[in-house]
Design a protein around this motif. Structure first.
Motif, PDB file in Angstrom:
ATOM      1  N   LEU A  22      76.904  33.601  67.668  1.00 17.79           N
ATOM      2  CA  LEU A  22      76.737  34.993  67.230  1.00 17.79           C
ATOM      3  C   LEU A  22      77.089  35.173  65.767  1.00 17.79           C
ATOM      4  N   PRO A  64      70.248  33.968  67.987  1.00 19.13           N
ATOM      5  CA  PRO A  64      70.799  35.325  67.838  1.00 19.13           C
ATOM      6  C   PRO A  64      70.450  35.923  66.477  1.00 19.13           C
ATOM      7  N   THR A  66      71.933  39.101  65.484  1.00 21.74           N
ATOM      8  CA  THR A  66      72.867  40.178  65.187  1.00 21.74           C
ATOM      9  C   THR A  66      73.653  39.866  63.916  1.00 21.74           C
ATOM     10  N   GLY A 433      81.747  36.548  64.972  1.00 23.25           N
ATOM     11  CA  GLY A 433      80.885  36.635  66.138  1.00 23.25           C
ATOM     12  C   GLY A 433      81.076  37.937  66.896  1.00 23.25           C
ATOM     13  N   SER A 436      79.729  40.889  64.880  1.00 23.70           N
ATOM     14  CA  SER A 436      78.269  40.949  64.999  1.00 23.70           C
ATOM     15  C   SER A 436      77.851  41.486  66.354  1.00 23.70           C
ATOM     16  N   LEU A 437      78.541  41.064  67.405  1.00 25.60           N
ATOM     17  CA  LEU A 437      78.179  41.470  68.761  1.00 25.60           C
ATOM     18  C   LEU A 437      78.311  42.979  68.951  1.00 25.60           C
TER      19      LEU A 437
END
Length: 555
Positions: A22, A64, A66, A433, A436-437
């Motif tokens: 991520l 990913p 994001t 990560g 971003s998530l």
């Protein structure tokens, strides 16, 4: 004795791999951002170009996509602090209340006599009655018009304060209703500003209420504060008024409850209008840019809700052959003559619009009218160059802190310090990560939170390693010393990090803006630090110990 089940190892490494996956798109920020923008635009419009296809192909779909959103101080953009004039809403409420008060007093005509509305300060409704001895009946009749206050603090209180002075009846909003109105006005203003900003596709704006009457607006990526003011500062209040006649100038004195407004298209033309509108833009449910079928000029089509459609249809049916004015922000856009009853609940606004002006007007009308005028108290434009400098400064601070911690750990704990350093690198990756998530916005204070986390991240490892040292002095074997070191240091690790996490929660709850950005990265950093110290570092040590089986260890 040092036994970590296979499923536990798989779970730990799975969490680490997902977190790093991520975080990975942030290493290719520009490419992934162009890919995301291209995908969103293609999905929205259904059309594509070679440039959009190239941007979409710039990042694999199976990876990913994001990103950590960059805040105003890192990307550049505009900052505004606005104050909402809630008193304007009081005046509108009193104006809208007049027909209901008039009808209630007419039912008591035998007691109060004739009635006449008087000029009054903003937020007051004053009605003169010809029979002052009937004032008690007039007050009672108007009080019957009032409703209970709709708020948690104003339960069982009336919306209106009604009193009589000689032959004049004075109506105002009660204190409880004023407070409830203020809250509703601020909530509506924040929501409408958010809609207008979101309509133009800006990234992660910060729009929040500050105090009783102020709104903080920060929009990264927009060109200037002036551009942002033009976008949100227009009231875009659309109203439809009966036309009394034309005026020779803006200085002409209108009759009671009338007003003189200029024409938007015709130079030097002024209209005398009834002050109370027939329908307002509050009854609009949709507005779209279009082209006039007869002239081909840009226009805006609109559609009313059932209440607005009914009121508009009844008025036009009763006034065929009479002119009515379409007013936008105190300017008459057009004053057509009613040819027939307009019962469909839709219409069209025409004028000397460009395509961009019709599009902007449709956006403003669709987002809704601001309930009250906003005064801008503070405005700043932050250039992208300053944002790039902030990012560079944050990177340098993070790298210096990172390098200092790594050197300290390796010099202090040797091989175990290397294990802690690897866990620290994974820790930073997990932080990005998670950011971003959840779609968090990273600001300069947020970078400060990450830098602080880097310094704090090794605290847990220091506690464990020092405890292992103590256990080795009691002549226990290395495996037993490692196991006891982790088990006996666990309570201290949890206590130390839990108290810091509570502080981060308090900062997020009570703080705003930069303080919240700092608390978010700090809180996330605490959770990832505990995870990497208790699980990742321990897994690295146990894996190494299972392979080497050393007779002695040095920490």
């Amino acid at each position: 004795m040092l036994n970590i089940p296979i499923w536990n190892r798989v779970l730990i490494w799975g969490v680490v791999v997902i977190g790093l996956a991520l975080a990975m798109p942030n290493l290719f920020y520009d490419r992934v951002e162009r890919h995301n923008d291209a995908v969103a635009l293609i999905e929205e419009t259904g059309a594509t170009t070679d440039a959009l296809e190239a941007d979409r192909a710039g990042w694999p779909e199976f990876l990913p996509g994001t990103l950590v959103n960059l805040g105003l101080d890192l990307r550049g953009g505009a900052h505004l602090l606005a104050e909402v004039r809630v008193e304007d809403v009081y005046e509108q409420r009193m104006d809208a209340l007049w027909p209901e008060v008039r009808d209630a007093l007419r039912l008591e005509r035998d007691v109060v006599g004739t009635i006449r509305r008087q000029e009054a300060p903003a937020g007051e409704l004053r009605v003169q009655i010809s029979q002052p001895e009937g004032m008690a009946a007039a007050v009672a009749a108007v009080r019957a018009v009032a409703q209970p206050v709709v708020s948690l603090t104003g339960i069982a209180q009336s919306t209106l304060d009604v009193r009589g002075e000689n032959d004049v009846l004075i109506v105002t909003l009660s204190a409880a209703e004023q407070q409830a109105t203020n809250d509703r006005t601020m909530q509506q203003s924040v929501e409408i500003v958010r809609r207008r900003v979101d309509e133009v596709g800006t990234r992660e704006p910060t729009i929040q209420r500050q105090g009783d009457r102020r709104i903080l607006i920060q929009v990264p990526g927009i060109g200037s504060a002036e551009e942002l003011k033009l976008l949100i500062g227009t009231t875009a209040r659309l109203t439809f008024h009966p036309v009394v006649g034309r005026a020779g100038s803006a200085d002409e004195v209108p009759g009671s409850r009338q007003m003189v407004l200029p024409s938007l298209d015709e130079e030097g033309v002024y209209y005398i209008l009834e002050q109370t509108p027939v329908v307002t833009g509050d009854d609009l449910v949709d507005a779209q840019p279009a082209f006039d079928a007869q002239t081909g000029q840009p226009s805006v089509t609109f559609r009313f809700n059932p209440n607005g459609a009914r009121a508009f249809g009844e008025y036009t049916a009763a006034n065929v052959g009479a002119p009515f004015a379409i007013v936008l922000d105190d300017e008459v856009i057009s004053a057509p003559t009613i040819r027939q009853a307009i019962t469909g609940g839709s219409g069209q606004i025409t004028g000397n619009f460009t395509v961009q002006q019709s599009t902007d007007l449709a956006v403003l009308l669709r987002a809704g009218a601001l309930p009250a005028e906003m005064t801008f108290l503070e405005e700043r434009t932050i250039g992208p160059e300053l944002g790039a400098d902030s990012i560079a400064a944050g990177e340098i601070a993070a790298l210096v802190a990172f390098a200092a911690v790594l050197v300290f750990m390796v010099l202090s704990y040797g091989l175990f310090g290397i294990f802690a350093s690897v866990a620290l690198i994974l820790n930073v990756g997990l932080i990005f990560g998670i950011l971003s998530l959840i779609g968090a916005t990273l600001t300069l204070p947020g970078i400060a939170g990450i830098v602080l986390t880097i310094g704090m991240a090794v605290d847990a490892n220091v506690l464990v390693f020092e405890r292992i040292r103590e256990e080795l002095k009691t002549a226990k074997g290395p495996a037993r010393a490692i196991e006891l070191g982790y088990s006996r240091a666990l309570s201290a690790i949890i206590d130390a990090n839990l108290t810091t996490f509570i502080i981060a929660v308090i900062l997020f709850t009570l703080g705003s803006g930069p303080v919240r950005g700092f608390s978010v990265t700090l809180g996330i950093g605490i959770m990832t630090s505990v995870f990497t110290a208790i699980y990742v570092t321990r897994l690295l040590i146990v894996t190494w110990f299972d392979r080497r089986r050393p007779k002695t260890i040095e920490v």
